[in-house]
Structures are given as structure tokens and as C-alpha cells.
Enzyme design. Structure first.
Site, PDB file in Angstrom:
ATOM      1  N   GLU A 127      10.042 -13.060   6.078  1.00 23.43           N
ATOM      2  CA  GLU A 127      10.065 -12.876   7.398  1.00 23.43           C
ATOM      3  C   GLU A 127      10.779 -12.519   8.418  1.00 23.43           C
ATOM      4  O   GLU A 127      11.274 -11.496   7.953  1.00 23.43           O
ATOM      5  CB  GLU A 127      10.768 -14.960   8.170  1.00 23.43           C
ATOM      6  CG  GLU A 127      10.488 -15.605   7.113  1.00 23.43           C
ATOM      7  CD  GLU A 127      11.098 -17.153   7.005  1.00 23.43           C
ATOM      8  OE1 GLU A 127      12.141 -17.356   8.061  1.00 23.43           O
ATOM      9  OE2 GLU A 127      11.147 -18.487   6.879  1.00 23.43           O
ATOM     10  N   THR A 158       1.008  -9.862   2.631  1.00 19.49           N
ATOM     11  CA  THR A 158      -0.164  -9.025   2.398  1.00 19.49           C
ATOM     12  C   THR A 158      -1.904 -10.125   1.928  1.00 19.49           C
ATOM     13  O   THR A 158      -1.567 -11.217   1.165  1.00 19.49           O
ATOM     14  CB  THR A 158      -0.618  -8.347   1.289  1.00 19.49           C
ATOM     15  OG1 THR A 158       0.486  -7.345   1.352  1.00 19.49           O
ATOM     16  CG2 THR A 158      -1.400  -8.251   0.013  1.00 19.49           C
ATOM     17  N   ASP A 240      10.384  -9.062  -9.580  1.00 16.70           N
ATOM     18  CA  ASP A 240      10.172  -7.734 -11.019  1.00 16.70           C
ATOM     19  C   ASP A 240       9.218  -7.672 -12.029  1.00 16.70           C
ATOM     20  O   ASP A 240       9.123  -6.418 -12.835  1.00 16.70           O
ATOM     21  CB  ASP A 240      11.535  -8.628 -12.367  1.00 16.70           C
ATOM     22  CG  ASP A 240      12.865  -8.517 -11.413  1.00 16.70           C
ATOM     23  OD1 ASP A 240      13.152  -7.794 -10.011  1.00 16.70           O
ATOM     24  OD2 ASP A 240      13.526  -9.660 -12.008  1.00 16.70           O
ATOM     25  N   ARG A 243       6.724  -5.587 -10.093  1.00 16.62           N
ATOM     26  CA  ARG A 243       6.815  -4.309  -9.733  1.00 16.62           C
ATOM     27  C   ARG A 243       5.684  -3.015 -10.607  1.00 16.62           C
ATOM     28  O   ARG A 243       5.283  -1.965 -10.240  1.00 16.62           O
ATOM     29  CB  ARG A 243       8.071  -4.020 -10.222  1.00 16.62           C
ATOM     30  CG  ARG A 243       8.733  -3.887  -8.809  1.00 16.62           C
ATOM     31  CD  ARG A 243       9.945  -3.720  -8.748  1.00 16.62           C
ATOM     32  NE  ARG A 243      10.349  -4.465  -7.289  1.00 16.62           N
ATOM     33  CZ  ARG A 243      11.244  -5.116  -7.541  1.00 16.62           C
ATOM     34  NH1 ARG A 243      12.576  -5.756  -7.872  1.00 16.62           N
ATOM     35  NH2 ARG A 243      11.958  -6.049  -5.656  1.00 16.62           N
ATOM     36  N   GLN A 336      -1.177  19.730   1.637  1.00 18.19           N
ATOM     37  CA  GLN A 336      -0.090  20.825   1.778  1.00 18.19           C
ATOM     38  C   GLN A 336      -1.539  22.195   1.609  1.00 18.19           C
ATOM     39  O   GLN A 336      -1.400  23.330   2.357  1.00 18.19           O
ATOM     40  CB  GLN A 336       0.746  21.294   1.281  1.00 18.19           C
ATOM     41  CG  GLN A 336       1.678  22.760   1.746  1.00 18.19           C
ATOM     42  CD  GLN A 336       2.395  22.563   2.374  1.00 18.19           C
ATOM     43  OE1 GLN A 336       1.922  22.103   4.064  1.00 18.19           O
ATOM     44  NE2 GLN A 336       2.056  24.396   3.685  1.00 18.19           N
ATOM     45  N   GLY A 340      -5.350  22.960   6.047  1.00 16.84           N
ATOM     46  CA  GLY A 340      -5.422  22.709   7.906  1.00 16.84           C
ATOM     47  C   GLY A 340      -6.316  21.766   7.466  1.00 16.84           C
ATOM     48  O   GLY A 340      -6.517  20.338   8.023  1.00 16.84           O
ATOM     49  N   GLU A 363       7.486  -4.732  -1.254  1.00 20.16           N
ATOM     50  CA  GLU A 363       7.724  -5.071  -2.319  1.00 20.16           C
ATOM     51  C   GLU A 363       8.794  -4.739  -3.422  1.00 20.16           C
ATOM     52  O   GLU A 363       9.222  -4.537  -3.874  1.00 20.16           O
ATOM     53  CB  GLU A 363       6.625  -4.852  -3.399  1.00 20.16           C
ATOM     54  CG  GLU A 363       5.572  -6.231  -3.265  1.00 20.16           C
ATOM     55  CD  GLU A 363       4.275  -5.446  -4.629  1.00 20.16           C
ATOM     56  OE1 GLU A 363       4.328  -4.956  -6.060  1.00 20.16           O
ATOM     57  OE2 GLU A 363       3.164  -5.616  -4.138  1.00 20.16           O
ATOM     58  N   THR A 365      12.113  -3.101  -0.417  1.00 21.61           N
ATOM     59  CA  THR A 365      12.188  -0.873  -0.093  1.00 21.61           C
ATOM     60  C   THR A 365      12.965   0.056  -1.209  1.00 21.61           C
ATOM     61  O   THR A 365      13.462  -0.744  -2.001  1.00 21.61           O
ATOM     62  CB  THR A 365      13.062  -1.020   0.901  1.00 21.61           C
ATOM     63  OG1 THR A 365      14.129  -1.545   0.529  1.00 21.61           O
ATOM     64  CG2 THR A 365      12.594  -1.190   2.553  1.00 21.61           C
ATOM     65  N   GLN A 367      15.943   1.396  -0.668  1.00 21.23           N
ATOM     66  CA  GLN A 367      17.488   1.619  -0.261  1.00 21.23           C
ATOM     67  C   GLN A 367      17.402  -0.071  -1.134  1.00 21.23           C
ATOM     68  O   GLN A 367      17.986  -0.656  -1.996  1.00 21.23           O
ATOM     69  CB  GLN A 367      17.346   1.142   0.548  1.00 21.23           C
ATOM     70  CG  GLN A 367      17.484   2.190   1.929  1.00 21.23           C
ATOM     71  CD  GLN A 367      15.473   2.821   1.487  1.00 21.23           C
ATOM     72  OE1 GLN A 367      14.855   2.793   1.576  1.00 21.23           O
ATOM     73  NE2 GLN A 367      16.054   4.752   1.590  1.00 21.23           N
TER      74      GLN A 367
HETATM   75  N1  COS Z   1      16.253 -12.189 -11.621  1.00 14.83           N
HETATM   76  C1  COS Z   1      16.336 -13.385 -11.662  1.00 14.83           C
HETATM   77  N2  COS Z   1      17.360 -13.686 -10.793  1.00 14.83           N
HETATM   78  C2  COS Z   1      18.229 -12.922 -10.074  1.00 14.83           C
HETATM   79  C3  COS Z   1      17.145 -11.656  -9.276  1.00 14.83           C
HETATM   80  C4  COS Z   1      16.444 -11.307 -10.612  1.00 14.83           C
HETATM   81  N3  COS Z   1      15.597 -10.218 -10.392  1.00 14.83           N
HETATM   82  N4  COS Z   1      18.211 -11.065  -8.710  1.00 14.83           N
HETATM   83  C5  COS Z   1      19.123 -11.993  -8.653  1.00 14.83           C
HETATM   84  N5  COS Z   1      18.797 -12.922  -9.116  1.00 14.83           N
HETATM   85  C6  COS Z   1      19.741 -14.366  -8.916  1.00 14.83           C
HETATM   86  C7  COS Z   1      21.074 -13.815  -9.273  1.00 14.83           C
HETATM   87  O1  COS Z   1      21.795 -13.943 -10.599  1.00 14.83           O
HETATM   88  C8  COS Z   1      22.052 -14.612  -8.635  1.00 14.83           C
HETATM   89  O2  COS Z   1      21.994 -16.834  -8.790  1.00 14.83           O
HETATM   90  P1  COS Z   1      22.887 -16.744  -9.816  1.00 14.83           P
HETATM   91  O3  COS Z   1      24.082 -16.762  -8.735  1.00 14.83           O
HETATM   92  O4  COS Z   1      22.545 -18.604 -10.164  1.00 14.83           O
HETATM   93  O5  COS Z   1      23.472 -15.687 -10.425  1.00 14.83           O
HETATM   94  C9  COS Z   1      21.110 -15.094  -6.797  1.00 14.83           C
HETATM   95  O6  COS Z   1      20.284 -14.741  -7.124  1.00 14.83           O
HETATM   96  C10 COS Z   1      22.188 -14.441  -6.053  1.00 14.83           C
HETATM   97  O7  COS Z   1      21.985 -12.874  -6.984  1.00 14.83           O
HETATM   98  P2  COS Z   1      22.459 -11.664  -5.720  1.00 14.83           P
HETATM   99  O8  COS Z   1      23.844 -12.702  -5.155  1.00 14.83           O
HETATM  100  O9  COS Z   1      22.314 -11.117  -6.378  1.00 14.83           O
HETATM  101  O10 COS Z   1      21.274 -11.736  -4.376  1.00 14.83           O
HETATM  102  P3  COS Z   1      21.785 -11.293  -3.082  1.00 14.83           P
HETATM  103  O11 COS Z   1      21.543 -11.481  -1.546  1.00 14.83           O
HETATM  104  O12 COS Z   1      22.629 -10.138  -3.502  1.00 14.83           O
HETATM  105  O13 COS Z   1      20.537  -9.967  -2.982  1.00 14.83           O
HETATM  106  C11 COS Z   1      18.557  -8.670  -3.793  1.00 14.83           C
HETATM  107  C12 COS Z   1      19.661  -9.366  -3.980  1.00 14.83           C
HETATM  108  C13 COS Z   1      19.107  -7.747  -2.082  1.00 14.83           C
HETATM  109  C14 COS Z   1      18.269  -7.816  -4.855  1.00 14.83           C
HETATM  110  C15 COS Z   1      17.476  -9.428  -2.965  1.00 14.83           C
HETATM  111  O14 COS Z   1      17.881 -10.036  -1.575  1.00 14.83           O
HETATM  112  C16 COS Z   1      16.206  -8.475  -2.989  1.00 14.83           C
HETATM  113  O15 COS Z   1      15.597  -7.936  -4.040  1.00 14.83           O
HETATM  114  N6  COS Z   1      15.503  -8.273  -1.766  1.00 14.83           N
HETATM  115  C17 COS Z   1      14.459  -7.686  -1.054  1.00 14.83           C
HETATM  116  C18 COS Z   1      13.340  -8.785  -0.924  1.00 14.83           C
HETATM  117  C19 COS Z   1      11.315  -8.135  -1.210  1.00 14.83           C
HETATM  118  O16 COS Z   1      11.227  -7.329  -2.559  1.00 14.83           O
HETATM  119  N7  COS Z   1      11.078  -8.144  -0.342  1.00 14.83           N
HETATM  120  C20 COS Z   1       9.444  -8.101  -0.243  1.00 14.83           C
HETATM  121  C21 COS Z   1       9.519  -8.925  -0.705  1.00 14.83           C
HETATM  122  S1  COS Z   1       7.936 -10.563   0.029  1.00 14.83           S
HETATM  123  S2  COS Z   1       6.127  -8.645  -0.792  1.00 14.83           S
END
Ligand code: COS
Length: 379
Positions: A127, A158, A240, A243, A336, A340, A363, A365, A367
Site C-alpha cells: 500500500e 504487478t 520466501d 524468491r 560500459q 557510447g 519483492e 527491497t 535492505q
Molecule cells: N515465514 C514465516 N513466518 C514469518 C516469516 C517468514 N519468512 N517472517 C516473519 N514471520 C512471522 C514471524 O514468525 C512472526 O510470527 P510469530 O510472532 O507467530 O512468530 C510474524 O511473522 C512477525 O514477524 P516479525 O516480527 O519478524 O515481522 P517484522 O514486522 O519485524 O517484519 C519484515 C519482518 C521486515 C521482514 C517484513 O515486514 C517484510 O518482509 N517486509 C517486506 C515486505 C515485502 O517484501 N514487500 C514487497 C512485497 S510485494 S511483491
């Protein structure tokens, strides 16, 4: 090209088939699709006819049912042809995977019945206010009787304007934060679903990226994937699993940059010999090869693990991150090598460089990938 030594005869045949398709039906149109910022429907239809949009959908639902390794080999070939085409026709990876992970038999069949005959689907998570911070969804799903009513707007979707079905992540309980997010199947045909702004992008211009808006969209409660509150986990597991194949298209893009640079370096003569014979250029080509081969092996390793039932979040993030970073370097070096001419739209490499940048952004960043990698290391 991918793992020539270890490929089975079937994988080699499929790879040759997709390479031929890319050479005849994709590459000749690279510049035109980039300029027009769209892939003609007939070109997407040719991919449907070959089943390229449902490579990972199991055979029992009408898909090709490929294993992840074979799928990555073919996505690499499509990425070699065109990153936008690979992303468009591969869109059902992010669309179908959440259903595969959390859906019931009926939901899997229902979703497959929409896409298998020749249609795309989209993953609607991002969002405007929260891209990386995926849990801050303002889209809501309110349960009323046997239905949910969805309200909100997703961005950078997408295939947003092309898809026939969406997997939408929406809040069912705001108080619970990340544990209040749920996942739903929403058919495009539902009243209240509309397609908003189309992005005018730097690269992967021919890939359709739009807003998708949900205004009082009623869906049956049976369209909920898993149970309420499982949405974030489903989204993370989907990313996951997507990827390796997403990154394999990036490896294909790098291979294309190498092929274009090698071809030019063998033809272009300066100071009495082809530039490929000048060490300054030859070493750049060698570095491009080292990086691409290393990236390919990281991707293939993740794919093979998946085929053995191992879903390693850290290794998938390592592969994604590495591919994104080297794709930017490899394609920049291809420009490169061509000098040109590389900077001119007359040659294909400037487009490859623009396309490459997305692999560090979408999918998750790079970071975010580093957050995922380091949090797994420090756990
Ligand atoms: N697989 C399964 N469960 C997962 C997981 C994974 N890869 N990553 C996190 N979780 C679960 C955790 O286990 C946790 O659950 P429990 O409390 O029951 O254990 C819950 O999700 C929250 O996890 P966490 O606290 O680690 O989440 P964060 O808020 O810290 O965020 C990131 C994790 C930053 C990694 C996540 O927000 C993220 O990937 N953001 C990017 C999103 C993205 O890729 N956007 C673009 C996609 S659109 S194509």
C-alpha cells in the site's frame, strides 16, 4: 545458461523450447514493448498456449506441475528474453503460491480454474503508506454474516490491470497489528473492484504495474485463505518461496547482458584488434561471468532445497539480494563495454540496465533482504 552439466534430458528439452520461444517471440519486440510500455495480448496468449503462466500449478489442477529447479531454469530463459515478459507470464507465482500454501482443495481448484485456461493473478500486499512495512495495511475486511466486505487500495500491483483474480491482504482486526492481517481471494469480476493508476516506470516498462482499488467489495467468507490473522505469515512464506524463481529471471537478464557484451566485444575493433582481446575489456567480461555464475548457483541451490522440502528463508533472501546487486553491476558493465553505443537506445543494453534496477527493489527491497538475513543470523 543454467547448470548445463546437471540438467536432465527433459529439462534441456524444455529449456531449448523456451529459448526458441524467447528468440522468436520476445527478443525481436524488446524495444517496441519497452517504448509502448505494454506487452500485446497476443504475445501473452502465446505464453498461455505453452502453459508458461502455470508452470508451478500442480498437474492435478491443470498446470504444468514443474519442480522448482526446472521452473527456475525456464524463468531464467524468459528473463534472458525480457524481464517484463518473465514477470508478466510468471505473475501467477505470487498469485497462486498463497493459495497453494494456505488454501483448501476447493480454493486451489477454484483459483486454478480461473488462471489455467489463460489468465493472470496478482499478489496485493503493498500500500502507498507501507511497502516494506507490510503489516501496516489500511485495507480492511469486515465480516458481515457469511461475507467479508473489503475496502482499501493496493499499489505497485504487478499485472494489476491484467489479472482475473487477486490475493488481497487486508486487516480483519486492526488492534492485533501484524496478527490482524488476513488473506483473501478476490475475483476481478466482483462489483467494486477497479484498476487505478498505471505506473510509468524507469525499467521493466512493459510489465503492467497498477493500483487496484476495492470499494465495498463483497466476497463469500469461503474466500478467506487459512484463518483470520494468518495473512502476514502467508505473505512472508509466499515471498520466501517466490524468491528463487523471481531471481532466476534476474540471472537470465545478466546472461543476456553478457551475451550482448561478448558479441559486441568480438566485433568491435580498436587499436588493431577486437576490444575483447584488450585485457581491460576481457577482464570486465570475466567479472560479469563470475558474478552471474555465482548468482545462478545461489538461486539453484535454493530451488533444489525447495524441491527437497526445505524452505530456507535466509538462503532465499541471500540469493535474491545477491542477484539484485550484481544485476545492476553486470548490466552497467555491459553498457560500459559497448561505450557510447551502450548508452544509445539503438542497442539493447541500456534497457537491460534500466530493467536490472528493479531486482534491488521489488519483492522486498535489498535492505529488507539484509534485515531478513541478519535477523536469521542473530537469532
Ligand atoms: N515465514 C514465516 N513466518 C514469518 C516469516 C517468514 N519468512 N517472517 C516473519 N514471520 C512471522 C514471524 O514468525 C512472526 O510470527 P510469530 O510472532 O507467530 O512468530 C510474524 O511473522 C512477525 O514477524 P516479525 O516480527 O519478524 O515481522 P517484522 O514486522 O519485524 O517484519 C519484515 C519482518 C521486515 C521482514 C517484513 O515486514 C517484510 O518482509 N517486509 C517486506 C515486505 C515485502 O517484501 N514487500 C514487497 C512485497 S510485494 S511483491
Amino acid at each position: 545458461m543454467a547448470d548445463q552439466y546437471l540438467m536432465t534430458a527433459d529439462q534441456k528439452d524444455l529449456q531449448a523450447m523456451v529459448r526458441d520461444f524467447a528468440e522468436k517471440e520476445i527478443i525481436p519486440y524488446n524495444a517496441e514493448w519497452d517504448r509502448e510500455a505494454a506487452i500485446p495480448a497476443e504475445a501473452i496468449q502465446k505464453g498461455y498456449d505453452m502453459g508458461l503462466h502455470v508452470m508451478i500449478v500442480p498437474e492435478k489442477y491443470g498446470g504444468m506441475g514443474l519442480d522448482e529447479t526446472t521452473y527456475c531454469i525456464l524463468r531464467e530463459m524468459l528473463g534472458w528474453g525480457d524481464a517484463s515478459y518473465a514477470l508478466t507470464i510468471g505473475g501467477n507465482t505470487l498469485g497462486f503460491t498463497p493459495v497453494e500454501i494456505a488454501g483448501t482443495e476447493e480454493q486451489k481448484k477454484m483459483f486454478a480454474d480461473i488462471i489455467v485456461p489463460g489468465a493472470l493473478s496478482s499478489f496485493c500486499l503493498t500500500e502507498a503508506q507501507g511497502g516494506s512495512d507490510a503489516a501496516t495495511s489500511l485495507t480492511t475486511a469486515t465480516k458481515v454474516g457469511d461475507e467479508y466486505i473489503i475496502n482499501g487500495s493496493k499499489t505497485f500491483v504487478t499485472n494489476g490491470g491484467l489479472s482475473s483474480a487477486y490475493v488481497v491482504f487486508a486487516m480483519t482486526d486492526k488492534e492485533k497489528g501484524v496478527k490482524g492481517l488476513s488473506a483473501f481471494i478476490v475475483e476481478r469480476s466482483r462489483p467494486g473492484v477497479s484498476v487505478g493508476k498505471k505506473e510509468d516506470k524507469m525499467g521493466i516498462r512493459a510489465s503492467n504495474t497498477t493500483d487496484v482499488i476495492f470499494q465495498d467489495v463483497k466476497i463469500p467468507a469461503s474466500n478467506l485463505l487459512g484463518s483470520e490473522g494468518q495473512g502476514f505469515k502467508i505473505a512472508m512464506q509466499t515471498l520466501d518461496r517466490a524468491r528463487p524463481s523471481g531471481s532466476s529471471a534476474g540471472v537470465g537478464l545478466c546472461q543476456r547482458a553478457i551475451d550482448e557484451a561478448v558479441k559486441y566485444a568480438k566485433e568491435r575493433v580498436v587499436f588493431g584488434k577486437p576490444i575483447a582481446k584488450h585485457q581491460a575489456v576481457a577482464f570486465m567480461l570475466a567479472d560479469m561471468e563470475i558474478q552471474t555464475e555465482a548468482a545462478r548457483q545461489l538461486v539453484m541451490n535454493s530451488a533444489r532445497l525447495m524441491d527437497n522440502g526445505i524452505f530456507d528463508t535466509k538462503l532465499a533472501a541471500v540469493a535474491k539480494c545477491f542477484v539484485g546487486d550484481i544485476a545492476v553491476q553486470v548490466t552497467c558493465n555491459a553498457v560500459q563495454v559497448l561505450g557510447g553505443y551502450g548508452y544509445s537506445k539503438e542497442y539493447p543494453v541500456e534497457k537491460l540496465m534500466r530493467d536490472a534496477k528493479i531486482y534491488q527493489i521489488f519483492e522486498g527491497t535489498n535492505q529488507i533482504q539484509r534485515m531478513v538475513i541478519s535477523s536469521n543470523m542473530l537469532r
